[in-house]
Design an enzyme around this catalytic site. Structure first.
Site, PDB file in Angstrom:
ATOM      1  N   PRO A  92       0.823  -1.220   0.000  1.00 27.93           N
ATOM      2  CA  PRO A  92       0.000   0.000   0.000  1.00 27.93           C
ATOM      3  C   PRO A  92       0.855   1.267   0.000  1.00 27.93           C
ATOM      4  CG  PRO A  92      -0.129  -1.120   2.135  1.00 27.93           C
ATOM      5  CD  PRO A  92       0.633  -2.020   1.215  1.00 27.93           C
ATOM      6  N   GLU A 119       2.186  -8.154   8.646  1.00 27.14           N
ATOM      7  CA  GLU A 119       2.501  -6.722   8.768  1.00 27.14           C
ATOM      8  C   GLU A 119       3.318  -6.206   7.582  1.00 27.14           C
ATOM      9  OE1 GLU A 119       1.442  -4.225  10.756  1.00 27.14           O
ATOM     10  OE2 GLU A 119       0.056  -5.820  11.277  1.00 27.14           O
ATOM     11  N   ARG A 157      -3.915  -8.294 -20.550  1.00 28.04           N
ATOM     12  CA  ARG A 157      -4.869  -7.936 -21.618  1.00 28.04           C
ATOM     13  C   ARG A 157      -4.285  -6.927 -22.608  1.00 28.04           C
ATOM     14  NH1 ARG A 157      -8.441  -4.019 -21.082  1.00 28.04           N
ATOM     15  NH2 ARG A 157     -10.250  -5.244 -21.675  1.00 28.04           N
ATOM     16  N   ASP A 172     -10.722   1.648 -24.301  1.00 23.67           N
ATOM     17  CA  ASP A 172     -10.995   1.488 -22.877  1.00 23.67           C
ATOM     18  C   ASP A 172     -10.741   2.776 -22.110  1.00 23.67           C
ATOM     19  OD1 ASP A 172     -11.757  -1.121 -22.953  1.00 23.67           O
ATOM     20  OD2 ASP A 172      -9.823  -1.937 -22.334  1.00 23.67           O
TER      21      ASP A 172
HETATM   22  N1  SAM Z   1       1.668  -2.877   7.564  1.00 19.70           N
HETATM   23  C1  SAM Z   1       1.633  -2.586   6.167  1.00 19.70           C
HETATM   24  C2  SAM Z   1       1.524  -1.085   5.954  1.00 19.70           C
HETATM   25  O1  SAM Z   1       0.901  -0.423   6.775  1.00 19.70           O
HETATM   26  O2  SAM Z   1       2.031  -0.570   4.928  1.00 19.70           O
HETATM   27  C3  SAM Z   1       0.450  -3.255   5.497  1.00 19.70           C
HETATM   28  C4  SAM Z   1       0.606  -4.731   5.420  1.00 19.70           C
HETATM   29  S1  SAM Z   1      -0.753  -5.500   4.611  1.00 19.70           S
HETATM   30  C5  SAM Z   1      -1.775  -5.957   5.973  1.00 19.70           C
HETATM   31  C6  SAM Z   1      -0.100  -7.027   4.075  1.00 19.70           C
HETATM   32  C7  SAM Z   1       0.322  -7.079   2.624  1.00 19.70           C
HETATM   33  O3  SAM Z   1      -0.804  -6.862   1.786  1.00 19.70           O
HETATM   34  C8  SAM Z   1       1.330  -6.048   2.185  1.00 19.70           C
HETATM   35  O4  SAM Z   1       2.644  -6.441   2.496  1.00 19.70           O
HETATM   36  C9  SAM Z   1       1.095  -5.979   0.701  1.00 19.70           C
HETATM   37  O5  SAM Z   1       1.805  -6.971  -0.005  1.00 19.70           O
HETATM   38  C10 SAM Z   1      -0.394  -6.271   0.576  1.00 19.70           C
HETATM   39  N2  SAM Z   1      -1.200  -5.065   0.364  1.00 19.70           N
HETATM   40  C11 SAM Z   1      -2.074  -4.524   1.242  1.00 19.70           C
HETATM   41  N3  SAM Z   1      -2.688  -3.459   0.732  1.00 19.70           N
HETATM   42  C12 SAM Z   1      -2.199  -3.302  -0.518  1.00 19.70           C
HETATM   43  C13 SAM Z   1      -2.437  -2.341  -1.547  1.00 19.70           C
HETATM   44  N4  SAM Z   1      -3.284  -1.330  -1.387  1.00 19.70           N
HETATM   45  N5  SAM Z   1      -1.758  -2.485  -2.703  1.00 19.70           N
HETATM   46  C14 SAM Z   1      -0.869  -3.499  -2.877  1.00 19.70           C
HETATM   47  N6  SAM Z   1      -0.613  -4.431  -1.922  1.00 19.70           N
HETATM   48  C15 SAM Z   1      -1.258  -4.342  -0.761  1.00 19.70           C
END
Ligand code: SAM
Length: 244
Positions: A92, A119, A157, A172
């Site tokens: 994220p 995490e 795609r 698109d």
């Molecule tokens: N503690 C992290 C933070 O606050 O940045 C978030 C960890 S999340 C619970 C677990 C995993 O989900 C991340 O390591 C990532 O690979 C994935 N993930 C969660 N949200 C995401 C998003 N918006 N985009 C891409 N990957 C995401």
């Protein structure tokens, strides 16, 4: 193209990759998808892939060694251009995914996607292994798997030959810098609601004009921020300014 996905939950990918356009692209060998279980690269008795966070705090962190090893083993099979290989962490905290990034990735011969869990991953993976970080939106998922599927689907795609000419990606939303125009199919009248007359006219020039105008109006209404970068003619810019 080859997409390698590193995950702790390989089974999550079964259904999405055995359905629709993705399946067709795999069957036609336009893309190869390799789902690599990170746990297979953990060599202690319990195949440990996570551990407590240094400094304390709730939740586990993915250990660096299995992720480094998984990536290194993929690299061993690459004969040339290994330095160009995008190694992408889904997080994220990454750069926001977009159609433009999908196009960018579709030009590579191979891409590695790393799915975090818990995490997240040990910071040394981010610092010393990955070449890019991608987020699919400003929200937090429990793992990177759904994000990897989104990226893979959007990229595949765009690969030559994946979409038939009947469903070209050129119109698109985002491909033209605009949202796509409204679409209708039969019946021409449903519950008293008619399809716009121009679409039934058979006049291709008028239809193309109507669609272009609708795409601009729709973008102005829903995503005016996109219009600044869209490729508009002088006349279209005047139309937008008038409507604003
Ligand atoms: N503690 C992290 C933070 O606050 O940045 C978030 C960890 S999340 C619970 C677990 C995993 O989900 C991340 O390591 C990532 O690979 C994935 N993930 C969660 N949200 C995401 C998003 N918006 N985009 C891409 N990957 C995401």
């Amino acid at each position: 193209m080859q997409i390698d996905i590193l995950t702790l939950f390989p089974q999550m990918f079964q259904s999405p990759f055995s359905t629709g356009i993705l399946k067709r692209a795999i069957d036609q060998k336009l893309v190869g998808i390799n789902i690599q279980n990170i746990r297979d690269c953990a060599h202690d008795k319990h195949h440990t892939v996570d551990d407590y966070a240094y400094g304390g705090g709730a939740g586990m962190v993915l250990k660096p060694e299995p992720i480094f090893e998984a990536v290194e083993s993929i690299k061993l099979d690459i004969k040339e251009g290994v330095n160009m290989l995008p190694i992408i962490l889904l997080t994220p905290q990454g750069r926001p995914f977009s159609q433009q990034i999908a196009h960018e990735l579709s030009r590579y011969r191979q891409v590695i996607l790393i799915c975090g869990r818990y995490e997240g991953v040990d910071e040394r993976v981010r610092e010393h292994l990955v070449t890019d970080e991608i987020s699919i939106g400003d929200y937090v998922l429990s793992g990177g798997e759904l994000a990897a599927m989104v990226v893979a689907e959007a990229v595949v795609r765009l690969l030559p030959g994946v979409l038939g000419s009947e469903d070209s990606p050129l119109d698109d939303s985002y491909a033209t810098g605009l949202l796509e125009y409204p679409q209708y199919t039969r019946p021409a009248v449903y519950k008293g609601w008619s399809v716009p007359q121009v679409l039934l006219s058979g006049n291709h020039a008028q239809i193309a004009n109507w669609r272009r105008e609708q795409a601009i109006l729709r973008t102005l209404e829903r995503r005016p921020d996109l219009l600044d970068k869209a490729n508009l003619s002088l006349e279209e810019k005047r139309l937008v300014n008038g409507l604003k």
